[in-house]
Write a protein that holds these residues in place. Structure first.
Motif, PDB file in Angstrom:
ATOM      1  N   LEU A  15       0.824  -1.201   0.000  1.00  7.12           N
ATOM      2  CA  LEU A  15       0.000   0.000   0.000  1.00  7.12           C
ATOM      3  C   LEU A  15       0.865   1.260   0.000  1.00  7.12           C
ATOM      4  CD1 LEU A  15      -2.849   1.205   0.163  1.00  7.12           C
ATOM      5  CD2 LEU A  15      -2.672   1.080   2.628  1.00  7.12           C
ATOM      6  N   ILE A  16       1.920   1.258   0.803  1.00  6.08           N
ATOM      7  CA  ILE A  16       2.828   2.409   0.855  1.00  6.08           C
ATOM      8  C   ILE A  16       3.534   2.593  -0.478  1.00  6.08           C
ATOM      9  CG2 ILE A  16       4.961   3.261   1.909  1.00  6.08           C
ATOM     10  CD1 ILE A  16       3.949   2.080   4.552  1.00  6.08           C
ATOM     11  N   LYS A  47       1.134   4.135  -2.989  1.00  8.63           N
ATOM     12  CA  LYS A  47       0.911   5.560  -2.726  1.00  8.63           C
ATOM     13  C   LYS A  47       2.135   6.386  -3.123  1.00  8.63           C
ATOM     14  CE  LYS A  47      -3.228   5.797  -1.070  1.00  8.63           C
ATOM     15  NZ  LYS A  47      -4.272   6.588  -1.714  1.00  8.63           N
ATOM     16  N   GLU A  84       2.224   6.665  -6.855  1.00 12.77           N
ATOM     17  CA  GLU A  84       1.167   7.589  -7.297  1.00 12.77           C
ATOM     18  C   GLU A  84       1.599   9.036  -7.061  1.00 12.77           C
ATOM     19  OE1 GLU A  84      -3.226   8.743  -5.659  1.00 12.77           O
ATOM     20  OE2 GLU A  84      -2.732   6.608  -5.767  1.00 12.77           O
ATOM     21  N   HIS A  85       2.203   9.284  -5.914  1.00  8.26           N
ATOM     22  CA  HIS A  85       2.666  10.632  -5.587  1.00  8.26           C
ATOM     23  C   HIS A  85       3.800  11.060  -6.525  1.00  8.26           C
ATOM     24  CE1 HIS A  85       3.307  14.155  -3.138  1.00  8.26           C
ATOM     25  NE2 HIS A  85       4.577  13.841  -3.006  1.00  8.26           N
TER      26      HIS A  85
END
Length: 117
Positions: free
Chosen positions: A35-36, A39, A42-43
């Motif tokens: 999950l990290i 993210k 995506e960032h």
């Protein structure tokens, strides 16, 4: 009437009794890391799309803007002289000249002018 008020007060102050205990869901370390990573990716993608300057942008000045920039340079002609060709002036240079004339901060003119001897 008293029974009505007792019933309302009991409903207001009585907490519902629930026998079910909250269930804690355990998340594995691999799920958290995935999950990290998602993210972060995506960032990073969002940052890349926002920071890539367009190669098609034109930063050169129009003739009227060049005339205005030269008039601003004339105001400081006793202290400074233009170090580049006026045709090479950019919008950033014009903004520096405007900032200098407004705030009299000589640091804004670095790389644009040189001291007159």
């Amino acid at each position: 009437m008293n029974n009505l008020f007792k019933g309302i007060i009991e409903k207001l102050f009585k907490t519902p009794q629930t026998n079910s205990q909250p269930q804690n869901q355990s998340i594995s370390q691999a799920d958290v890391e995935a999950l990290i990573d998602a993210k972060l990716n995506e960032h990073a993608a969002a940052l890349e799309t926002n920071q890539v300057p367009s190669q098609d942008e034109d930063y050169t000045l129009s003739t009227k803007q060049i005339e205005y920039a030269l008039s601003l340079i004339e105001k400081v002609n006793d202290e400074f002289e233009l170090a580049i060709d006026p045709a090479e002036l950019t919008i950033k240079d014009l903004n520096r000249l405007i900032a200098y004339n407004r705030y009299k901060n000589k640091g804004t003119l670095i790389n644009l002018v040189k001291r007159a001897l």
